[in-house]
Design a protein around this motif. Sequence first.
Motif, PDB file in Angstrom:
ATOM      1  N   SER A 127      45.189 -22.034 -26.050  1.00 38.49           N
ATOM      2  CA  SER A 127      45.265 -23.451 -25.726  1.00 38.49           C
ATOM      3  C   SER A 127      45.520 -24.217 -27.011  1.00 38.49           C
ATOM      4  CB  SER A 127      43.950 -23.903 -25.086  1.00 38.49           C
ATOM      5  OG  SER A 127      43.994 -25.291 -24.826  1.00 38.49           O
ATOM      6  N   TRP A 128      46.394 -25.214 -26.943  1.00 33.46           N
ATOM      7  CA  TRP A 128      46.746 -25.998 -28.116  1.00 33.46           C
ATOM      8  C   TRP A 128      46.943 -27.452 -27.717  1.00 33.46           C
ATOM      9  CZ3 TRP A 128      46.914 -26.698 -33.077  1.00 33.46           C
ATOM     10  CH2 TRP A 128      47.794 -27.620 -33.607  1.00 33.46           C
ATOM     11  N   TRP A 129      46.310 -28.380 -28.454  1.00 32.63           N
ATOM     12  CA  TRP A 129      46.487 -29.804 -28.226  1.00 32.63           C
ATOM     13  C   TRP A 129      46.453 -30.525 -29.564  1.00 32.63           C
ATOM     14  CZ3 TRP A 129      43.488 -33.922 -29.670  1.00 32.63           C
ATOM     15  CH2 TRP A 129      43.885 -35.176 -29.160  1.00 32.63           C
ATOM     16  N   SER A 130      47.356 -31.480 -29.730  1.00 37.83           N
ATOM     17  CA  SER A 130      47.380 -32.349 -30.902  1.00 37.83           C
ATOM     18  C   SER A 130      47.720 -33.759 -30.436  1.00 37.83           C
ATOM     19  CB  SER A 130      48.431 -31.856 -31.900  1.00 37.83           C
ATOM     20  OG  SER A 130      48.628 -32.810 -32.920  1.00 37.83           O
ATOM     21  N   ASP A 131      47.135 -34.770 -31.090  1.00 36.35           N
ATOM     22  CA  ASP A 131      47.457 -36.150 -30.720  1.00 36.35           C
ATOM     23  C   ASP A 131      48.727 -36.647 -31.399  1.00 36.35           C
ATOM     24  OD1 ASP A 131      46.661 -36.599 -33.341  1.00 36.35           O
ATOM     25  OD2 ASP A 131      45.027 -37.963 -32.830  1.00 36.35           O
ATOM     26  N   GLY A 132      49.362 -35.810 -32.208  1.00 29.97           N
ATOM     27  CA  GLY A 132      50.602 -36.205 -32.876  1.00 29.97           C
ATOM     28  C   GLY A 132      50.376 -37.090 -34.086  1.00 29.97           C
ATOM     29  N   GLY A 133      49.128 -37.233 -34.536  1.00 28.08           N
ATOM     30  CA  GLY A 133      48.826 -38.077 -35.683  1.00 28.08           C
ATOM     31  C   GLY A 133      49.269 -37.488 -37.006  1.00 28.08           C
ATOM     32  N   ALA A 134      49.604 -36.218 -37.024  1.00 31.93           N
ATOM     33  CA  ALA A 134      50.108 -35.548 -38.229  1.00 31.93           C
ATOM     34  C   ALA A 134      50.938 -34.357 -37.773  1.00 31.93           C
ATOM     35  CB  ALA A 134      48.950 -35.067 -39.105  1.00 31.93           C
ATOM     36  N   SER A 135      51.746 -33.856 -38.670  1.00 31.42           N
ATOM     37  CA  SER A 135      52.517 -32.666 -38.342  1.00 31.42           C
ATOM     38  C   SER A 135      51.570 -31.473 -38.268  1.00 31.42           C
ATOM     39  CB  SER A 135      53.578 -32.427 -39.416  1.00 31.42           C
ATOM     40  OG  SER A 135      54.316 -31.268 -39.116  1.00 31.42           O
ATOM     41  N   ALA A 136      51.568 -30.778 -37.132  1.00 30.18           N
ATOM     42  CA  ALA A 136      50.692 -29.626 -36.933  1.00 30.18           C
ATOM     43  C   ALA A 136      51.456 -28.564 -36.156  1.00 30.18           C
ATOM     44  CB  ALA A 136      49.428 -30.028 -36.187  1.00 30.18           C
ATOM     45  N   THR A 137      51.293 -27.313 -36.558  1.00 34.15           N
ATOM     46  CA  THR A 137      51.994 -26.214 -35.896  1.00 34.15           C
ATOM     47  C   THR A 137      51.013 -25.112 -35.548  1.00 34.15           C
ATOM     48  OG1 THR A 137      53.976 -26.697 -37.189  1.00 34.15           O
ATOM     49  CG2 THR A 137      53.887 -24.560 -36.116  1.00 34.15           C
ATOM     50  N   TYR A 138      51.054 -24.682 -34.294  1.00 33.26           N
ATOM     51  CA  TYR A 138      50.246 -23.569 -33.805  1.00 33.26           C
ATOM     52  C   TYR A 138      51.195 -22.401 -33.566  1.00 33.26           C
ATOM     53  CZ  TYR A 138      47.450 -20.686 -30.674  1.00 33.26           C
ATOM     54  OH  TYR A 138      46.779 -19.643 -30.109  1.00 33.26           O
ATOM     55  N   THR A 139      50.840 -21.207 -34.080  1.00 33.49           N
ATOM     56  CA  THR A 139      51.676 -20.023 -33.911  1.00 33.49           C
ATOM     57  C   THR A 139      50.826 -18.864 -33.415  1.00 33.49           C
ATOM     58  OG1 THR A 139      53.047 -20.758 -35.765  1.00 33.49           O
ATOM     59  CG2 THR A 139      53.294 -18.466 -35.066  1.00 33.49           C
ATOM     60  N   ASN A 140      51.217 -18.264 -32.275  1.00 31.44           N
ATOM     61  CA  ASN A 140      50.531 -17.075 -31.783  1.00 31.44           C
ATOM     62  C   ASN A 140      50.954 -15.870 -32.602  1.00 31.44           C
ATOM     63  OD1 ASN A 140      48.907 -17.858 -29.516  1.00 31.44           O
ATOM     64  ND2 ASN A 140      50.799 -18.335 -28.441  1.00 31.44           N
ATOM     65  N   GLY A 141      49.967 -15.052 -32.961  1.00 34.04           N
ATOM     66  CA  GLY A 141      50.227 -13.822 -33.695  1.00 34.04           C
ATOM     67  C   GLY A 141      49.967 -12.618 -32.809  1.00 34.04           C
ATOM     68  N   PRO A 142      49.960 -11.419 -33.377  1.00 31.21           N
ATOM     69  CA  PRO A 142      49.699 -10.219 -32.583  1.00 31.21           C
ATOM     70  C   PRO A 142      48.246 -10.158 -32.115  1.00 31.21           C
ATOM     71  CG  PRO A 142      49.855  -9.671 -34.918  1.00 31.21           C
ATOM     72  CD  PRO A 142      50.215 -11.120 -34.785  1.00 31.21           C
ATOM     73  N   GLY A 143      48.033  -9.540 -30.941  1.00 26.28           N
ATOM     74  CA  GLY A 143      46.670  -9.404 -30.413  1.00 26.28           C
ATOM     75  C   GLY A 143      46.018 -10.753 -30.255  1.00 26.28           C
ATOM     76  N   GLY A 144      44.815 -10.909 -30.766  1.00 27.39           N
ATOM     77  CA  GLY A 144      44.079 -12.163 -30.659  1.00 27.39           C
ATOM     78  C   GLY A 144      44.265 -13.083 -31.853  1.00 27.39           C
ATOM     79  N   GLN A 145      45.246 -12.792 -32.704  1.00 27.25           N
ATOM     80  CA  GLN A 145      45.439 -13.604 -33.909  1.00 27.25           C
ATOM     81  C   GLN A 145      46.313 -14.826 -33.638  1.00 27.25           C
ATOM     82  OE1 GLN A 145      46.984 -11.113 -37.014  1.00 27.25           O
ATOM     83  NE2 GLN A 145      45.311  -9.647 -36.860  1.00 27.25           N
ATOM     84  N   TYR A 146      46.082 -15.872 -34.412  1.00 28.22           N
ATOM     85  CA  TYR A 146      46.905 -17.076 -34.377  1.00 28.22           C
ATOM     86  C   TYR A 146      46.793 -17.772 -35.717  1.00 28.22           C
ATOM     87  CZ  TYR A 146      42.564 -19.716 -33.756  1.00 28.22           C
ATOM     88  OH  TYR A 146      41.320 -20.244 -33.926  1.00 28.22           O
ATOM     89  N   SER A 147      47.707 -18.700 -35.996  1.00 26.46           N
ATOM     90  CA  SER A 147      47.619 -19.495 -37.220  1.00 26.46           C
ATOM     91  C   SER A 147      47.922 -20.951 -36.902  1.00 26.46           C
ATOM     92  CB  SER A 147      48.589 -18.980 -38.281  1.00 26.46           C
ATOM     93  OG  SER A 147      49.923 -19.160 -37.859  1.00 26.46           O
ATOM     94  N   ILE A 148      47.340 -21.831 -37.703  1.00 25.35           N
ATOM     95  CA  ILE A 148      47.553 -23.268 -37.564  1.00 25.35           C
ATOM     96  C   ILE A 148      47.858 -23.836 -38.932  1.00 25.35           C
ATOM     97  CG2 ILE A 148      46.482 -25.485 -37.005  1.00 25.35           C
ATOM     98  CD1 ILE A 148      44.753 -24.058 -34.954  1.00 25.35           C
ATOM     99  N   THR A 149      48.926 -24.617 -39.042  1.00 21.39           N
ATOM    100  CA  THR A 149      49.180 -25.409 -40.243  1.00 21.39           C
ATOM    101  C   THR A 149      49.072 -26.866 -39.825  1.00 21.39           C
ATOM    102  OG1 THR A 149      51.572 -25.390 -39.863  1.00 21.39           O
ATOM    103  CG2 THR A 149      50.685 -23.697 -41.323  1.00 21.39           C
ATOM    104  N   TRP A 150      48.457 -27.673 -40.679  1.00 18.36           N
ATOM    105  CA  TRP A 150      48.127 -29.036 -40.308  1.00 18.36           C
ATOM    106  C   TRP A 150      48.316 -29.934 -41.509  1.00 18.36           C
ATOM    107  CZ3 TRP A 150      42.348 -30.560 -39.405  1.00 18.36           C
ATOM    108  CH2 TRP A 150      42.259 -31.849 -38.905  1.00 18.36           C
ATOM    109  N   GLY A 151      49.027 -31.040 -41.296  1.00 20.63           N
ATOM    110  CA  GLY A 151      49.171 -32.055 -42.334  1.00 20.63           C
ATOM    111  C   GLY A 151      47.906 -32.895 -42.412  1.00 20.63           C
ATOM    112  N   SER A 152      47.974 -33.985 -43.102  1.00 23.56           N
ATOM    113  CA  SER A 152      46.835 -34.872 -43.273  1.00 23.56           C
ATOM    114  C   SER A 152      46.756 -35.869 -42.117  1.00 23.56           C
ATOM    115  CB  SER A 152      46.978 -35.617 -44.596  1.00 23.56           C
ATOM    116  OG  SER A 152      45.957 -36.559 -44.749  1.00 23.56           O
TER     117      SER A 152
END
Length: 88
Positions: A47-72
């Motif tokens: 599940s992924w939600w952002s209010d758009g207040g900053a640049s944010a990226t959610y990326t699904n990885g293998p298995g149960g892994q994921y990564s998030i990059t988030w601006g200020s």
Amino acid sequence: MVSFSSVFVACLSLGGALAYPAVNETELVARGGTPNSAGTNNGFYYSWWSDGGASATYTNGPGGQYSITWGSGGNLVGGKGWNPGTTR
């Protein structure tokens, strides 16, 4: 006497003028990132939600892994696991 069609057209014109945003388009700032979503990936619910207040990226990885990059700034919530309300 004023006809109904004249009054109707006048009301539509006024409504259109009031609905038009009074913001200079050059003042708007484009935000980038991953659109809000939920689903499954590699058998895991995410599940992924952002209010758009900053640049944010959610990326699904293998298995149960994921990564998030988030601006200020802004708000976000995201992750991967099991679907709430289901048994595992």
